[in-house]
Design an enzyme around this catalytic site. Structure first.
Site, PDB file in Angstrom:
ATOM      1  N   ARG A 157     -74.916 113.869 -13.408  1.00 35.37           N
ATOM      2  CA  ARG A 157     -75.695 115.116 -13.512  1.00 35.37           C
ATOM      3  C   ARG A 157     -77.053 114.978 -12.825  1.00 35.37           C
ATOM      4  O   ARG A 157     -77.770 114.010 -13.054  1.00 35.37           O
ATOM      5  CB  ARG A 157     -75.917 115.436 -14.998  1.00 35.37           C
ATOM      6  CG  ARG A 157     -76.634 116.744 -15.257  1.00 35.37           C
ATOM      7  CD  ARG A 157     -76.845 116.953 -16.753  1.00 35.37           C
ATOM      8  NE  ARG A 157     -75.591 117.130 -17.460  1.00 35.37           N
ATOM      9  CZ  ARG A 157     -75.452 116.953 -18.790  1.00 35.37           C
ATOM     10  NH1 ARG A 157     -76.485 116.605 -19.518  1.00 35.37           N
ATOM     11  NH2 ARG A 157     -74.289 117.134 -19.369  1.00 35.37           N
TER      12      ARG A 157
ATOM     13  N   ARG B  48     -84.765 116.451 -21.150  1.00 36.70           N
ATOM     14  CA  ARG B  48     -83.798 116.651 -20.060  1.00 36.70           C
ATOM     15  C   ARG B  48     -84.329 117.681 -19.068  1.00 36.70           C
ATOM     16  O   ARG B  48     -85.511 117.970 -19.069  1.00 36.70           O
ATOM     17  CB  ARG B  48     -82.460 117.056 -20.667  1.00 36.70           C
ATOM     18  CG  ARG B  48     -81.915 115.940 -21.571  1.00 36.70           C
ATOM     19  CD  ARG B  48     -80.561 116.291 -22.101  1.00 36.70           C
ATOM     20  NE  ARG B  48     -79.986 115.195 -22.868  1.00 36.70           N
ATOM     21  CZ  ARG B  48     -78.736 115.180 -23.300  1.00 36.70           C
ATOM     22  NH1 ARG B  48     -77.934 116.207 -23.043  1.00 36.70           N
ATOM     23  NH2 ARG B  48     -78.265 114.173 -23.989  1.00 36.70           N
TER      24      ARG B  48
ATOM     25  N   LYS C  71     -81.610 114.095 -27.799  1.00 36.51           N
ATOM     26  CA  LYS C  71     -81.993 114.850 -26.605  1.00 36.51           C
ATOM     27  C   LYS C  71     -83.084 115.863 -26.936  1.00 36.51           C
ATOM     28  O   LYS C  71     -83.197 116.306 -28.087  1.00 36.51           O
ATOM     29  CB  LYS C  71     -80.787 115.562 -26.014  1.00 36.51           C
ATOM     30  CG  LYS C  71     -80.122 116.559 -26.934  1.00 36.51           C
ATOM     31  CD  LYS C  71     -78.840 117.057 -26.293  1.00 36.51           C
ATOM     32  CE  LYS C  71     -77.967 117.772 -27.299  1.00 36.51           C
ATOM     33  NZ  LYS C  71     -76.641 118.078 -26.755  1.00 36.51           N
TER      34      LYS C  71
ATOM     35  N   LYS D  93     -84.985 119.452 -25.227  1.00 29.96           N
ATOM     36  CA  LYS D  93     -84.832 120.461 -24.181  1.00 29.96           C
ATOM     37  C   LYS D  93     -86.063 121.355 -24.107  1.00 29.96           C
ATOM     38  O   LYS D  93     -86.547 121.825 -25.134  1.00 29.96           O
ATOM     39  CB  LYS D  93     -83.579 121.301 -24.448  1.00 29.96           C
ATOM     40  CG  LYS D  93     -82.306 120.459 -24.446  1.00 29.96           C
ATOM     41  CD  LYS D  93     -81.063 121.280 -24.688  1.00 29.96           C
ATOM     42  CE  LYS D  93     -79.819 120.398 -24.585  1.00 29.96           C
ATOM     43  NZ  LYS D  93     -78.580 121.144 -24.799  1.00 29.96           N
TER      44      LYS D  93
ATOM     45  N   CYS E  33     -68.587 125.872 -21.190  1.00 27.74           N
ATOM     46  CA  CYS E  33     -68.811 124.440 -20.952  1.00 27.74           C
ATOM     47  C   CYS E  33     -67.544 123.853 -20.319  1.00 27.74           C
ATOM     48  O   CYS E  33     -66.491 124.478 -20.360  1.00 27.74           O
ATOM     49  CB  CYS E  33     -69.148 123.746 -22.260  1.00 27.74           C
ATOM     50  SG  CYS E  33     -67.702 123.545 -23.322  1.00 27.74           S
TER      51      CYS E  33
ATOM     52  N   CYS F 124     -64.649 116.256 -20.951  1.00 30.40           N
ATOM     53  CA  CYS F 124     -65.621 115.973 -22.012  1.00 30.40           C
ATOM     54  C   CYS F 124     -64.968 115.196 -23.157  1.00 30.40           C
ATOM     55  O   CYS F 124     -63.977 115.644 -23.738  1.00 30.40           O
ATOM     56  CB  CYS F 124     -66.236 117.271 -22.535  1.00 30.40           C
ATOM     57  SG  CYS F 124     -67.320 116.956 -23.940  1.00 30.40           S
TER      58      CYS F 124
ATOM     59  N   CYS G 203     -66.087 122.850 -28.303  1.00 34.64           N
ATOM     60  CA  CYS G 203     -66.358 122.221 -29.600  1.00 34.64           C
ATOM     61  C   CYS G 203     -67.646 122.822 -30.145  1.00 34.64           C
ATOM     62  O   CYS G 203     -68.372 123.517 -29.431  1.00 34.64           O
ATOM     63  CB  CYS G 203     -66.450 120.694 -29.473  1.00 34.64           C
ATOM     64  SG  CYS G 203     -68.077 120.075 -29.037  1.00 34.64           S
TER      65      CYS G 203
ATOM     66  N   CYS H 198     -72.825 123.409 -26.153  1.00 35.96           N
ATOM     67  CA  CYS H 198     -73.528 123.224 -24.875  1.00 35.96           C
ATOM     68  C   CYS H 198     -73.738 124.536 -24.108  1.00 35.96           C
ATOM     69  O   CYS H 198     -74.732 124.677 -23.412  1.00 35.96           O
ATOM     70  CB  CYS H 198     -72.780 122.223 -24.002  1.00 35.96           C
ATOM     71  SG  CYS H 198     -72.728 120.580 -24.727  1.00 35.96           S
TER      72      CYS H 198
HETATM   73 FE1  SF4 Z   1     -68.153 118.999 -24.571  1.00 38.42          FE
HETATM   74 FE2  SF4 Z   1     -68.486 120.357 -26.810  1.00 38.42          FE
HETATM   75 FE3  SF4 Z   1     -70.459 120.271 -25.000  1.00 38.42          FE
HETATM   76 FE4  SF4 Z   1     -68.275 121.647 -24.497  1.00 38.42          FE
HETATM   77  S1  SF4 Z   1     -69.738 122.071 -26.141  1.00 38.42           S
HETATM   78  S2  SF4 Z   1     -69.287 120.223 -23.086  1.00 38.42           S
HETATM   79  S3  SF4 Z   1     -66.705 120.459 -25.470  1.00 38.42           S
HETATM   80  S4  SF4 Z   1     -69.670 118.556 -26.169  1.00 38.42           S
END
Ligand code: SF4
Length: 564
Positions: free
Chosen positions: A69, A138, A207, A209, A428, A434, A473, A477
């Site tokens: 990244r 970040r 982290k 932000k 995401c 991931c 998940c 993100c």
């Molecule tokens: Fe991975 Fe969960 Fe972030 Fe999506 S929201 S990138 S599945 S950690």
């Protein structure tokens, strides 16, 4: 006497790492296709995650790959840098380049044997992966609109650059490991290990932000940041910033005390106070954030435990003087910056949507070749947006038609041909790359959006702006707890539906339905769209409607409508 707190394993790894060195240098050349457990944690601070192709798992085999990244304050990218990232994704990655929802780039599918060359390639064009991930500040986000005659936007970008530089780790580990030549790399253990002036030996608990924007354009979701700076403008000049603290999207359903949070309005500061107050906030989190349980380590939990008043008092103590209450200015709107705009200096800028930020050539959609063609021909600067899209800057009006035809020839939709649902959707990566994903996100987003659009069309709502954010998940993100509709992976093929947020990012959504099979999501939303159509008030958005109804009344009304 209270028991000493048992620190999390990652704290021990950071402590023993000699400021992010650990065993990375040795492992990089050990011939293995992956790193060990401790080095994996440290690698994140260098901007890379060790992953494996989860579609290929089975029989104990794992095909290790790395996500790399780039940290790009405000998403400001030159044509040369953009083209270099394209070359790197083709040479070392899986041939796709992903724009992140924090205005960065990601290469996916890099093999360990190519990792150093990929990171070097990024640095050769004056971008960096350092601190793009890990327990540090970040990428600093900033409204990317490139208005050239506008002092306010220039001030904001300068502030983003200054904050990013101020909060960048000082350890030379990154340069030693990735940027020196060959054998030099073997000598890192004899290097002097310096102490980080802001982060200390063990960096932050988690982290961190930072995002900066304007009240009328919350395009970077300022309330979801650990530290948000909302510009206060008078007479076309930024006179200061409202400091918002403790936003954060992640949660862990199994841990009932975890939650997504919007930042709280803490204080007003003048531009000359930004760096010192930012540093004070970071240091308070450094010294008092939870280092025992990473699930509770984000700054939002410190603020929830202490209350805003105590947190502010501690920031003032670290800063050395008291801070006034926030200015009344608050978020009033949002802009995705897509389409053609006057730049203010006789030139134009053009915002182009990239679905899920994934720039690739697949079938008729040849975004990578199309963007490469434009950048090679015109060489303009670009900006990456928080909605995973790209802005081409400094366009001569005479070139407008040619650029449009290059885009359409490569299957890249112009803003005016997009549905509102597509314009405001982000997701995401989730599966297959991931490691934390429980189910799909990016790969199923096109089907989800077309299902939602079919249901909206059923009620004549095709032109309605309904923002949809999806994740694989609950870590959140893609900021799924603030838009009109949030879709969050909960189990394989099953999702939680959140409703009642808004595109402006000023409200948390509520959990509307849980463990919904993917194929049923549009059907579950359909009666809600029907009620919205029948009962909306003048000018009311879908998110505002869901918020006004509330979960209970909405659920009852939907049940009644379905039973009819
Ligand atoms: Fe991975 Fe969960 Fe972030 Fe999506 S929201 S990138 S599945 S950690």
């Amino acid at each position: 006497m209270s028991e000493p707190v048992k620190l999390s394993k990652v704290e021990g790894i950071k402590e023993a790492s000699r400021q992010l060195r650990g065993t990375i240098a040795d492992e990089l050349v050990n011939g293995e296709d992956h790193f060990s457990g401790d080095a994996i944690q440290l690698l994140k601070h260098h901007g890379t995650y060790q992953q494996d192709d989860r579609d290929q798992r089975g029989g104990g085999n794992r095909e290790f790959i790395f996500m790399v990244r780039s940290r790009i304050p405000g998403g400001k990218v030159t044509a040369e840098q953009f083209l270099a990232e394209f070359d790197l994704c083709e040479k070392y990655g899986n041939g796709t380049l992903r724009i992140t929802d924090r205005q960065g780039f990601q290469l996916h599918g890099v093999l360990k044997s190519n990792l150093r060359d990929a990171i070097r390639g990024i640095n050769e064009v004056k971008l960096s992966t350092y601190a793009a991930c890990g327990d540090v500040s970040r990428n600093v986000m900033c409204c990317p609109a490139p208005f050239r005659n506008n002092k306010v936007h220039q001030q904001m970008q300068e502030t983003a650059d200054a904050v990013a530089a101020h909060l960048k780790p000082r350890s030379q580990a990154y340069y030693e490991i990735w940027l020196r030549d060959g054998d030099e790399n073997q000598k890192v253990h004899e290097e002097v290990v310096e102490e980080e002036p802001i982060y200390g030996k063990t960096y932050l608990p988690r982290k961190f932000k930072v995002g900066i924007t304007l009240p009328e354009d919350n395009c970077i979701d300022v309330y979801t940041q650990d530290l948000g700076l909302l510009a206060v403008v008078e007479n076309d000049e930024i006179i200061g910033y409202n400091v918002l603290v403790g936003g954060g999207m992640g949660m862990t359903p199994a841990k009932k005390d975890t939650f997504p949070a919007l930042a709280k309005r803490m204080a007003f500061i003048t531009p000359d106070q930004v760096l010192d107050v930012t540093e004070a906030v970071v240091k308070v989190q450094r010294d008092f954030g939870n280092r025992a349980d990473r699930k509770f380590a984000r700054m939002k939990y410190l603020i929830a435990n202490w209350g805003l008043e105590k947190f502010k008092a501690k920031v003032e103590e670290y800063y050395g003087q008291s801070l006034p209450e926030p200015h009344p200015a608050d978020v009033t709107g949002v802009d995705d910056h897509l389409g053609w705009h006057e730049q203010g200096d006789g030139k134009l800028f053009l915002g182009v949507n990239i679905d899920n930020g994934r720039i690739q050539d697949v079938g008729d959609f040849r975004a990578k070749t199309g963007i490469r063609t434009i950048l090679k021909k015109y060489g303009m600067d670009t900006r990456l947006t928080a909605l995973q899209s790209v802005i081409f800057c400094d366009i001569d009006p005479a070139d407008r038609a040619d650029i449009e035809s290059i885009l359409t020839d490569h299957g890249i939709a112009l803003a005016e041909t997009l549905t509102p649902t597509h314009r405001y959707a982000i997701s995401c990566p989730a599966l297959p790359t991931c490691g934390l994903a429980v189910t799909d996100s990016e790969r199923v987003m096109p089907d989800l959006l077309s299902g939602i659009e079919t249901e909206l069309a059923r009620y004549g709502l095709s032109d309605e702006r309904v923002s949809v954010h999806m994740t694989g998940c609950p870590n959140g993100c893609a900021r799924p707890y603030t838009p009109d509709v949030g879709i969050v992976g909960k189990a394989r093929g099953k999702y939680t539906i959140y409703l009642g947020g808004n595109a402006q990012g000023t409200r948390l959504a509520y959990l509307y339905d849980d463990l919904v099979p993917f194929d049923e999501i549009p059907q579950r939303l359909s009666p809600v769209f029907g009620l919205f159509k029948a009962e909306r008030q003048d000018g009311e958005s879908f998110g505002d409607f869901c918020d006004r109804k509330g979960k209970e009344a909405l659920t009852e009304a939907v049940a009644a409508a379905v039973a009819e």
